[in-house]
Scaffold this motif. Structure first.
Motif, PDB file in Angstrom:
ATOM      1  N   UNK A 125       1.204  -0.973   0.150  1.00  0.00           N
ATOM      2  CA  UNK A 125       0.392  -0.473   0.180  1.00  0.00           C
ATOM      3  C   UNK A 125       0.910   1.588   0.641  1.00  0.00           C
ATOM      4  N   UNK A 126       0.073   2.645  -0.204  1.00  0.00           N
ATOM      5  CA  UNK A 126       0.876   3.671  -0.276  1.00  0.00           C
ATOM      6  C   UNK A 126       1.387   3.990   0.947  1.00  0.00           C
ATOM      7  N   UNK A 129       4.975   1.846   1.154  1.00  0.00           N
ATOM      8  CA  UNK A 129       5.782   2.243   0.304  1.00  0.00           C
ATOM      9  C   UNK A 129       6.737   3.329   1.214  1.00  0.00           C
ATOM     10  N   UNK A 336      -5.763   5.768   1.789  1.00  0.00           N
ATOM     11  CA  UNK A 336      -6.503   5.747   1.198  1.00  0.00           C
ATOM     12  C   UNK A 336      -7.760   4.899   0.742  1.00  0.00           C
ATOM     13  N   UNK A 338     -10.440   6.139  -1.949  1.00  0.00           N
ATOM     14  CA  UNK A 338     -11.305   5.950  -3.204  1.00  0.00           C
ATOM     15  C   UNK A 338     -12.127   7.657  -3.513  1.00  0.00           C
ATOM     16  N   UNK A 339     -12.091   8.277  -4.651  1.00  0.00           N
ATOM     17  CA  UNK A 339     -12.788   9.670  -5.010  1.00  0.00           C
ATOM     18  C   UNK A 339     -14.135   9.506  -4.537  1.00  0.00           C
ATOM     19  N   UNK A 357      -8.832  18.759  -3.091  1.00  0.00           N
ATOM     20  CA  UNK A 357      -7.755  18.179  -3.449  1.00  0.00           C
ATOM     21  C   UNK A 357      -6.767  18.299  -3.995  1.00  0.00           C
ATOM     22  N   UNK A 358      -7.099  19.232  -4.911  1.00  0.00           N
ATOM     23  CA  UNK A 358      -6.065  19.071  -6.301  1.00  0.00           C
ATOM     24  C   UNK A 358      -5.083  20.629  -5.090  1.00  0.00           C
ATOM     25  N   UNK A 369      -2.450   8.332  -5.880  1.00  0.00           N
ATOM     26  CA  UNK A 369      -2.813   8.065  -6.979  1.00  0.00           C
ATOM     27  C   UNK A 369      -3.359   6.900  -7.238  1.00  0.00           C
ATOM     28  N   UNK A 370      -3.658   7.589  -8.944  1.00  0.00           N
ATOM     29  CA  UNK A 370      -4.600   6.601  -9.754  1.00  0.00           C
ATOM     30  C   UNK A 370      -5.948   6.566  -8.974  1.00  0.00           C
ATOM     31  N   UNK A 371      -6.658   7.521  -8.811  1.00  0.00           N
ATOM     32  CA  UNK A 371      -8.246   7.517  -7.759  1.00  0.00           C
ATOM     33  C   UNK A 371      -8.042   7.529  -6.784  1.00  0.00           C
ATOM     34  N   UNK A 372      -6.855   7.022  -5.821  1.00  0.00           N
ATOM     35  CA  UNK A 372      -6.453   6.889  -4.360  1.00  0.00           C
ATOM     36  C   UNK A 372      -6.020   7.465  -3.528  1.00  0.00           C
ATOM     37  N   UNK A 373      -6.801   8.233  -2.385  1.00  0.00           N
ATOM     38  CA  UNK A 373      -6.053   9.531  -1.862  1.00  0.00           C
ATOM     39  C   UNK A 373      -5.925   9.426  -0.372  1.00  0.00           C
TER      40      UNK A 373
END
Lengths: 378, 506
Positions: A125-126, A129, A336, A338-339, A357-358, A369-373
């Motif tokens: 998972x993030x 990592x 994480x 998801x959206x 989010x931005x 990353x890839x829609x997961x925050x």
């Protein structure tokens, strides 16, 4: 006496014996008590004591001898023979030490350094990592050599952290495939970077295609044997990292584990290890404490430097941009989401969530990353 | 003793007029068909003879030669049975030439003389120029859609001959009219609980004609969402409806109600589909493929990763041009194929890869799965969305979502706005017009610039995001300049990738 290329004659013969593809135990019997040339010639004649049926006779050809030597020369691969000078002493004392070790880079720094293995799952998972990278950076900065396997996921993240540390201890990678085996571009890049600053080890001879599954398992014993402490960052319930853990406990090497969410499948193995008595790891400090304990009483090893403890929420964070962002930040944690989940949790239109989010990402308060925050690591 | 009867065969989705010439002359009794007939037409010899005899009519005891003109072109299908039979009867004198004057015949014969429906009636009738057309009675409704002909339905050869002679009634069914049948209700968006992002993406896809990729584990509602997309699209206009009807008729696919298509079609081929079944082609008949059947509608490819890679890459050219150009050594046709593509796939073979850390697939399996989709194809998707399993609370007691009718109204409005720019939908805005038609506010531009500079966005992605942002601005009715909100939303509606997103260490 120097023979073909940069290898000495006995190194050349040792490399060729390794290229026969025998298992580690048989490999040891091939060279134990033999001169390398004598062992090779006995094998080529089918008269070796460890190969009474002559099964390796057909493989042991002069062509193999030449091609392995050439490959080593071309890729700049060194050959270390168990019991000879140049072989890492840290490994030589291990009962299952590889008979011949192929190296990219110079392994001489290994013996005098404290060593920690960072291992874990490939499908990380993030969170995992991030922790692996942070541990790698911190340990290297403290003068601790990080040993890992260069696999995708935790292994790579740990080494990426080491390489990010400036002026830190060099990394050690132990890989299951041959040093010149083709790999994915990302892996290749990392392997080259590790070889440039530290050393990459393999017991598979150059030119051997692929690697049987058991080789990845026996590689774990080398990682465990080299390390003073094995840190498992993330591991599934029956993950391959548990093999390294087993090798470590066989050798009375300290096993440490990073706790994770009890709901995360990727942390199940770690949490189970903690229940079984592994040393819990929250940060670099915990690992260094375990290392100090492990090397106490051993002479000739430079103790790790203790870095100053940093506060968990570092001092230089940007302020939260606005109330909506603050609301969304509240719904984020280190796991994480998801959206869809975020939109549902904060009950705002997608456009508001997207803008927030931005902004959070730009301020370094959220990462996706890839829609997961999630919230970024410390 | 010569007769010539007009008829038609099918070529792709177009009809081609064929003159069936029959010559009956002295000589040993025999029956030959010339003029490049395919197997179905050659077999019609036996059907026609049996049908004529079972209808209590006489078969000439002479040499019968049938020529299908123009004789250089290959002809297929069983629709030529009826004109051959009528031609033989006229040439033999059983039916007078006056009775079949200016009349075309299409239909397949049974051995008992009954008439059977054939596919492609609409394009075939459209290709005919004569006054009167006789078709199997089941096809009469379809044949009348073309307009301009006097269409007569017939049930059997014997009855048809007496009607032609003026001795009996036609088998027409006046009861079946075009608008008598009610269409079954299409699935409604109100059934979808939760899924706020998925619903929004569906609305945007419908409004801007943006291709949509749904990535999610099994049970996350990908199919449920996709089947609701046609209900959001505006009903077909007259021209589109005729075109869709023609294609479906040519493919032998029955339309709901047997009448003019009103709703955008929805096609969902199984992932075992062959290349030819997807893009069209085949032997003599060049049947339209699934992408043509989805013309003006939605092509839903579930389990996108399981489709043969070759078949998927064949979609690239039609996706760009809106037509599929089929070329064979002897023939060439262009089939219309302007469709909205919805792809659904699992993030990895085990399906759990989108939840970070939950995937149990081997590295090799994931790499293989990721390789299935070529980057150019993935690039065609304007919207790429990661779906999670729906929230349990929403499933059990959540409020029903907005109904399709409400969303469709917004979609209709957005499409009207898009039409003022001279494009059918925003997805078709040409790159060189983007600066003019999709001006960005300074905040929006700054957001995109940040993404571009960080390397998270490619040049092509940059264009696609601006088109999606244009659609969002139309839906939100914010005027000509696209704001930060729309840009941010467009970015996030294109954020999902497969499991490979989690590979990169920080």
């Amino acid at each position: 006496m120097r023979g073909l290329g940069h290898l000495a004659d006995d190194e050349r013969f040792a490399a060729a014996i390794a290229a026969l593809g025998a298992g580690p135990a048989r490999m040891r019997r091939f060279i134990d008590g033999y001169e390398m040339q004598g062992a090779w010639e006995a094998l080529a004649r089918g008269r070796h004591g460890a190969d009474p049926d002559g099964r390796y006779k057909s493989k042991a050809t002069p062509a193999l001898l030449e091609s392995v030597g050439e490959r080593c020369a071309r890729a700049g691969i060194g050959v270390r023979i168990l019991g000879r000078p140049g072989y890492p002493a840290a490994l030589a004392s291990d009962p299952e030490a590889p008979g011949v070790l192929f190296t990219l880079g110079n392994p001489t720094f290994i013996d005098a350094s404290p060593r920690v293995a960072i291992v874990g799952t490939r499908s990380a998972t993030p969170y995992g990592l991030g922790v692996a990278s942070e541990l790698g950076r911190g340990l290297s900065g403290a003068g601790v050599v990080v040993v890992s396997g260069l696999a995708r996921g935790i292994d790579s993240a740990g080494h990426a952290g080491v390489l990010a540390a400036i002026g830190g201890a060099p990394p050690v990678a132990v890989i299951g495939t041959a040093l010149d085996a083709p790999s994915r571009p990302a892996e290749q890049q990392l392997q080259r970077a590790v070889a440039d600053t530290g050393v990459v080890l393999s017991e598979r001879a150059p030119g051997s295609a692929g690697a049987p599954v058991w080789l990845f398992a026996v590689r774990s014993r080398v990682i465990a044997a080299l390390a003073h402490v094995v840190v498992v960052v993330e591991c599934h319930r029956k993950g391959g990292s548990l093999n390294t853990v087993k090798c470590a406990s066989d050798r009375a090497v300290t096993v440490a584990a990073v706790p994770g969410s009890v709901r995360s499948s990727a942390s199940m193995g770690c949490n189970a290890l903690l229940v079984d008595g592994a040393v819990p790891v929250r940060d670099v400090q915990d690992v260094i404490a375990a290392v100090e304990l492990a090397i106490a009483g051993q002479s000739g090893i430079v103790p790790p430097r203790r870095p100053a403890r940093v506060t968990p929420e570092g001092g230089l964070r940007c302020p939260v941009p606005n109330p909506i962002s603050a609301r969304i930040l509240e719904t984020l944690d280190h796991d994480p989401a998801n959206l869809d989940t975020i939109v549902r949790r904060c009950a705002l239109p997608l456009a508001d969530v997207a803008v927030a989010l931005e902004q959070l990402a730009a301020a370094g308060l959220a990462s996706g990353a890839g829609g997961w925050w999630s919230r970024p690591g410390r | 003793m010569l007769a010539s009867v007009p008829s038609a065969t099918l070529h792709g989705v177009d009809g081609r007029p064929v003159a069936v010439e029959v010559h009956v002359s002295g000589g040993l009794p025999g029956f030959t068909v010339v003029g490049l007939p395919d197997a179905a037409v050659r077999e019609s010899r036996d059907r026609v003879r049996a049908a004529v005899l079972s209808s209590a009519l006489t078969w000439p005891k002479h040499r019968v030669t049938v020529n299908l003109a123009p004789s250089g072109r290959r002809k297929g299908g069983s629709g030529l049975d009826l004109p051959i039979a009528i031609g033989v009867l006229v040439a033999d004198g059983s039916v007078s030439e006056r009775d079949v004057e200016d009349t075309a015949f299409i239909g397949e014969l049974g051995l008992d003389g009954s008439l059977r429906p054939v596919p492609g009636i609409v394009p075939m009738v459209a290709a005919l120029t004569c006054r009167r057309v006789v078709v199997p009675v089941e096809c009469a409704v379809e044949a009348r859609l073309v307009g301009g002909h006097e269409v007569r339905g017939a049930a059997g050869l014997g009855q048809l001959v007496s009607a032609l002679r003026g001795q009996g009634p036609w088998a027409d069914t006046a009861a079946r009219t075009t608008d008598a049948t009610e269409l079954p209700p299409s699935p409604d968006l109100a059934d979808v609980r939760g899924q706020p992002v998925g619903r929004r993406a569906l609305e945007v896809a419908a409004a801007g004609g943006h291709h949509l990729l749904l990535v999610g584990p099994p049970g996350s509602g990908k199919t449920m969402l996709a089947t609701r997309l046609p209900g959001l699209l505006p009903p077909l206009g007259r021209d589109d409806a005729l075109e869709v009807t023609r294609i479906h008729s040519a493919a032998g696919v029955s339309l709901a109600g047997g009448a003019l298509a009103q709703r955008p079609p929805f096609r969902a081929p199984h992932h075992g589909a062959t290349e030819v079944s997807l893009v069209g082609g085949g032997t003599a008949w060049l049947r339209p493929g699934e992408i043509s059947l989805a013309h003006c509608g939605v092509l839903f490819l579930d389990e996108l990763g399981e489709f043969p890679a070759v078949a998927l890459d064949m979609l690239r050219q039609p996706l760009e041009e809106g037509v599929v150009r089929i070329r064979r050594a002897r023939r060439a046709i262009d089939l219309p194929a302007r469709f909205l593509l919805v792809g659904a796939m699992n993030p990895c073979p085990c399906g759990e890869g989108s939840v970070p850390g939950a995937c149990r697939c081997t590295e090799a399996a994931r790499a293989r799965y990721a390789r299935r989709l070529s980057a150019p194809l993935l690039d065609r998707f304007d919207l790429a969305l990661g779906l999670g399993r729906p929230d349990v609370d929403d499933l059990l007691g959540g409020p029903p979502g907005e109904a399709s009718a409400v969303v469709a109204e917004r979609v209709r409005f957005a499409r009207l706005v898009a039409a003022t720019r001279g494009v059918r939908c925003n997805a078709e805005i040409a790159p060189q017009l983007l600066d003019e038609l999709c001006p960005l506010s300074p905040e929006g531009a700054a957001l995109l610039e940040r993404r571009l500079r960080s390397g998270a966005l490619s040049a092509r992605g940059f264009h696609r995001i601006r088109r999606v942002a244009r659609t969002l601005a139309d839906l939100d009715d914010v005027g000509p300049v696209i704001g930060e909100r729309q840009v941010a939303e467009a970015i996030h509606l294109r954020d999902a990738r497969g499991a490979q997103a989690h590979e990169v260490p920080s």
